[in-house]
Scaffold this motif. Structure first.
Motif, PDB file in Angstrom:
ATOM      1  N   HIS A 305       0.844  -1.209   0.000  1.00 56.69           N
ATOM      2  CA  HIS A 305       0.000   0.000   0.000  1.00 56.69           C
ATOM      3  C   HIS A 305       0.877   1.256   0.000  1.00 56.69           C
ATOM      4  CE1 HIS A 305      -3.327   2.695   0.860  1.00 56.69           C
ATOM      5  NE2 HIS A 305      -2.618   3.206   1.862  1.00 56.69           N
ATOM      6  N   GLU A 306       1.925   1.249   0.822  1.00 54.86           N
ATOM      7  CA  GLU A 306       2.828   2.401   0.869  1.00 54.86           C
ATOM      8  C   GLU A 306       3.502   2.612  -0.486  1.00 54.86           C
ATOM      9  OE1 GLU A 306       6.814   3.967   3.313  1.00 54.86           O
ATOM     10  OE2 GLU A 306       6.014   1.956   3.676  1.00 54.86           O
ATOM     11  N   GLU A 309       0.867   3.927  -3.087  1.00 59.53           N
ATOM     12  CA  GLU A 309       0.488   5.312  -2.772  1.00 59.53           C
ATOM     13  C   GLU A 309       1.600   6.280  -3.183  1.00 59.53           C
ATOM     14  OE1 GLU A 309      -2.017   7.010   0.907  1.00 59.53           O
ATOM     15  OE2 GLU A 309       0.061   6.494   1.449  1.00 59.53           O
ATOM     16  N   GLU A 312       1.811   6.548  -7.052  1.00 58.37           N
ATOM     17  CA  GLU A 312       0.761   7.404  -7.618  1.00 58.37           C
ATOM     18  C   GLU A 312       1.112   8.873  -7.424  1.00 58.37           C
ATOM     19  OE1 GLU A 312      -3.065   6.425  -6.070  1.00 58.37           O
ATOM     20  OE2 GLU A 312      -2.945   4.315  -6.675  1.00 58.37           O
ATOM     21  N   LYS A 313       1.613   9.198  -6.251  1.00 53.75           N
ATOM     22  CA  LYS A 313       1.994  10.584  -5.972  1.00 53.75           C
ATOM     23  C   LYS A 313       3.154  11.023  -6.864  1.00 53.75           C
ATOM     24  CE  LYS A 313       3.312  13.614  -2.118  1.00 53.75           C
ATOM     25  NZ  LYS A 313       3.723  13.649  -0.681  1.00 53.75           N
TER      26      LYS A 313
END
Length: 666
Positions: A305-306, A309, A312-313
C-alpha cells in the motif's frame, strides 16, 4: 508458506528482542517488494533501468541497522535497503528514479547516484572507486572531532580491482580511520566471475597486507550480519580503526536487467536461490513463533500500500520544465565574496613566501581546515611552503599522505561532506593525473548533482623554466577549465597569490590553485603582512595603452612585461587574468574594443588551451571592433624537454616579441 525444501540457515538470535528480529525482517521485506514492483514497471517501460539487489538485502539492512542514524553510509547500486532502512520517503525515491523535481538530483542523475545530508547517505558515482576515499575523509573528520562515529562504505568484488580501493584501504590503515569497508562479493562484476577478478581465496585476506582487521560474513544471514557489524561498530567507536568485511552473497539477477543472467550456470543459481535471505529468515521467524502468517500478510499489505500510494503521488508530479538559469546557477554553490582589506604595512615577499603566509593565516582563521599532501609535515613540502606548520597546527591538521593522489583528493571531498575544509597539495601539478577522476567527476559534479559542496582547494605547483623535464614541468590548467564545476586560479604575483588563496579557501567550491615554480623564488613585491582577500574572476590591468591588448597569466605575464620594457614604444593594455574560471570577460572585451587588436600568450601548448577559447570569444564578441585577427602565442606541440636549450625552444617566451610586432604592423 515458504518453500519447505529450503536448507535452513544457522540463525543465532543471541540477545536480540523479538521487536528487533521483526524489524530486521520488515526492513528486508520492504526493498524486496519495491524491487519486485520496479521489475514490473521496467517491463512496462515506466522506468528506464534497474540494478537489482534481490538476494542481497540482508547486507544493506544489517549494516544500516548496526549504525546510528547520524553515521554516514556510502552505498552502491544494489543497496536499496540502506535507503529504505534510513526511512527515506518512498515518494522521493520514486521521484528520483523518474527524474522528477522532488527527487534528490532535480532530474540530473538517476537511480542511486545521489546523496542526502538529511539521511547521512552519500551515493556512488559510476566509477565505483572514489567513494572509498570519500569515506576515509568523512572518517577523518570524525576522528578529528572525536565524536566516536563510524563510517560504512560499500563496494563490490569487482570494485576491489580498482586502484582507489587499495589507496583508500592503505590511507585508512595508516591513519587508523574508523571505517567499515564492506565488500559485497556477489559472484560477478557484470558478467566477469570472481575467478577473473582476483586470484586470492578470499578478499578479506587482503586486509593482512594493509595491517587491517578483516572478517568474512555470510551476507545472506541477516542475524550474522547485524550482530557482527553491530559488535564491530560499537568497538570501533571506542577504538578507532578500519575493518575490512567481506560479505559472501550472490547476484540473483543481471548487472542491470537488460544484461540478463545467461552467463551464470543454472546449478549455481539454484544453490543460491536456496539461500534466499528473506525466505530463510521468514521460515526461522515462523518456526520460532516470532512471526505469524497473519502478521506476514499484514506487513506485506502495509508495504505494498505504501509503495502504490507513493508511486501514484510520484507519477502525479509534473515532469521537470527545463530552466536555463537554474541549470547554470546550480553548477557552483553560491559564494558571496567578503572583502577583507589588509590593515598592516606591506613587506617584501617572494611568491613562495606569500603563498606560505596566506596558507598559514587561513589555517589560523579556519580551525576546521586540514592540509594534506606528500612530505608536507615535518619536511615542509618539497618547496618548503608548509615548513613550520606542524609545530603550529599539529600533525592532525598538517597531514603527510602516502603516495596516493586519488584517495587524498577523495578524502578532501569526505572532509567537505562532514562540514570541514581541505587543502590538498599536489607535489607537482603533473601528478594530478593520478587524482584526475575524483577531481573532474566527483568534486566538479557533486553540487550540480545533489547540492553537496566540495570545499576543497588543490594546490598545483606547475610550469617550466626549471629544467625539470616532461613529468615535472607541465602547466595543465586547460584540463580543468574545460570541466564545469571547477574554479581555476593562476596568480603571477605574490600579493595576488596570497589574497586569492585566502578567497579560494573561503569558497565552498572546488578550486585548482596553480603556482608557477619558476616564479616561486624569482618574483618579489610588497605584500600586506596580515590576512586579506581578493575576488576570484577579476583580472588585473597591469599596463594601459591604445595600440593592442595583451592577455596572459602566470609566467606569461612576466614574459609580456619584459617584452614591453624592451620595447617602450609599444602602447599596450596588459591584462593579467589571475583567474581562469571564473573569467573576467568584461575586462577582456572592453580592452579589445578600445585597442582593436588582441594577442593572447600562454605557456601551455597551443591546441586546446585557454587561448583558443579566448580567441573564439573575442571573434564572437568583438569582431566588428577588430583591425586584425586575434593572435595566439603558445609553446610547442611537444612534451616539455629537459635540456635547457630545448626547453627555451619549447617555450612561447622566445616567440612572443616577434608575434606581437607582426600583429601591430598588420
Amino acid at each position: 508458506m515458504p518453500n519447505s525444501t529450503l536448507k535452513s540457515m544457522d540463525f543465532e538470535r543471541k540477545n536480540l528482542s523479538d521487536d528487533t528480529l521483526l524489524e530486521l525482517y520488515k526492513n528486508m521485506l520492504k526493498p524486496r517488494l519495491i524491487e519486485e514492483k520496479m521489475l514490473i514497471l521496467l517491463r512496462q517501460g515506466k522506468i528506464s533501468k534497474w540494478f537489482s539487489g534481490i538476494g542481497q538485502e540482508a547486507i544493506s539492512v544489517g549494516v544500516t541497522m548496526s549504525l546510528n542514524k547520524e553515521e554516514y553510509i556510502l552505498p552502491m547500486h544494489r543497496n536499496l535497503g540502506v535507503f529504505t532502512t534510513r526511512e527515506i520517503p518512498l515518494f522521493r525515491l520514486f521521484c528520483q528514479w523518474q527524474g522528477k523535481v522532488s527527487g534528490f538530483t532535480k532530474g540530473r542523475d538517476r537511480s542511486f547516484h545521489f546523496g542526502t545530508q538529511d539521511y547521512n547517505i552519500v551515493g556512488m558515482i559510476s566509477h565505483l572507486g572514489p567513494q572509498l576515499g570519500v569515506a576515509d575523509g568523512i572518517a577523518l573528520a570524525n576522528l578529528l572531532k572525536k565524536n566516536n562515529k563510524v563510517t560504512a562504505v560499500f563496494t563490490g568484488e569487482g570494485g576491489t580491482s580498482e586502484g582507489d580501493f587499495h589507496e583508500a584501504l592503505n590511507v585508512a590503515s595508516v591513519w587508523q580511520l574508523p571505517v567499515l569497508f564492506c565488500i559485497e562479493n556477489n559472484g560477478y562484476g557484470l558478467s566477469t566471475p570472481t575467478k577473473e577478478q582476483y586470484n586470492c581465496e578470499n578478499l578479506a585476506d587482503r586486509g593482512k597486507g594493509y595491517g587491517m582487521e578483516s572478517h568474512i560474513i555470510d551476507g545472506n544471514n541477516i542475524l550474522e550480519v547485524y550482530t557482527k557489524v553491530s559488535e564491530l561498530a560499537a568497538d570501533i567507536r571506542q577504538n578507532p580503526r578500519p575493518v575490512l568485511l567481506e560479505f559472501k552473497t550472490f547476484r540473483m539477477r543481471g548487472h542491470e536487467e537488460a544484461s540478463g543472467t545467461k552467463y551464470v550456470p543454472q546449478d549455481l543459481m539454484d544453490v543460491w536461490a536456496a539461500k534466499d535471505p528473506i525466505e530463510n529468515y521468514q521460515e526461522y521467524l515462523i518456526e520460532h513463533q516470532i512471526l505469524s502468517q497473519e502478521k506476514e500478510v499484514e506487513l506485506k499489505e502495509e508495504i505494498v500500500h505504501e509503495i502504490n500510494e507513493a508511486l501514484e503521488k510520484a507519477y502525479a508530479e509534473d515532469a521537470i520544465t527545463p530552466n536555463l538559469s537554474t541549470e547554470l546557477d546550480d553548477v557552483y554553490k553560491a559564494f558571496v565574496y567578503q572583502e577583507v582589506r589588509p590593515n598592516s604595512e606591506a613587506q617584501e615577499l617572494r611568491l613562495i613566501d606569500a603563498i606560505s603566509e596566506g596558507l598559514k593565516q587561513s589555517m589560523e582563521r579556519h580551525d576546521d581546515l586540514v592540509i594534506m599532501g606528500q612530505d608536507i609535515a615535518e619536511y615542509g613540502g618539497v618547496f618548503k611552503i608548509t615548513e613550520g606548520f606542524v609545530e603550529q597546527f599539529g600533525k592532525e591538521r598538517v597531514r603527510n599522505t602516502p603516495i596516493c593522489e586519488s584517495a587524498i583528493v577523495e578524502a578532501g571531498m569526505g572532509l567537505s561532506i562532514a562540514g570541514m575544509k581541505a587543502v590538498v597539495e599536489m607535489q607537482f601539478s603533473d601528478f594530478v593525473t593520478s587524482g584526475f577522476n575524483p577531481i573532474v567527476n566527483y568534486l566538479a559534479k557533486s553540487y550540480y548533482r545533489w547540492s553537496q559542496q566540495a570545499d576543497v582547494v588543490v594546490r598545483m605547483p606547475c610550469g617550466a623554466g626549471v629544467a625539470a623535464g616532461p613529468f615535472h614541468s607541465q602547466t595543465n590548467e586547460a584540463w580543468f577549465t574545460k570541466t564545469p564545476g571547477l574554479k581555476v586560479v593562476y596568480p603571477a604575483f605574490p600579493a595576488d597569490a596570497k589574497g586569492l588563496l585566502a578567497t579560494a579557501i573561503n569558497d565552498p567550491n572546488p578550486v585548482l590553485f596553480f603556482e608557477h615554480k619558476a616564479l616561486y623564488r624569482s618574483i618579489r613585491e610588497d605584500v600586506p603582512a596580515d590576512y586579506y582577500t581578493l575576488p576570484l574572476g577579476k583580472a588585473s590591468l597591469l599596463k594601459e595603452g591604445n595600440d593592442i591588448t595583451i592577455i596572459s597569466y602566470g609566467a606569461g605575464v612576466h614574459w609580456a612585461l619584459e617584452t614591453l620594457e624592451n620595447n617602450p614604444e609599444i602602447s599596450a593594455d596588459l591584462i593579467d587574468l589571475r583567474s581562469l574560471q571564473p573569467l573576467d570577460k568584461d575586462a577582456i572585451i572592453s580592452s579589445v574594443k578600445k585597442t582593436n587588436k588582441a594577442i593572447i600568450l600562454q605557456e601551455d601548448s597551443l591546441f586546446g588551451g585557454i587561448a583558443s577559447d579566448l580567441s573564439a570569444m573575442l571573434m564572437e564578441e568583438c569582431f566588428e571592433y577588430l583591425d586584425a585577427p586575434v593572435k595566439r602565442v603558445a609553446s610547442l606541440e611537444t612534451p616539455i624537454p629537459f635540456d635547457s636549450q630545448l626547453e627555451q625552444q619549447y617555450l612561447a617566451k622566445g616567440r612572443f616579441e616577434e608575434a606581437l610586432k607582426q600583429l601591430l604592423s598588420y
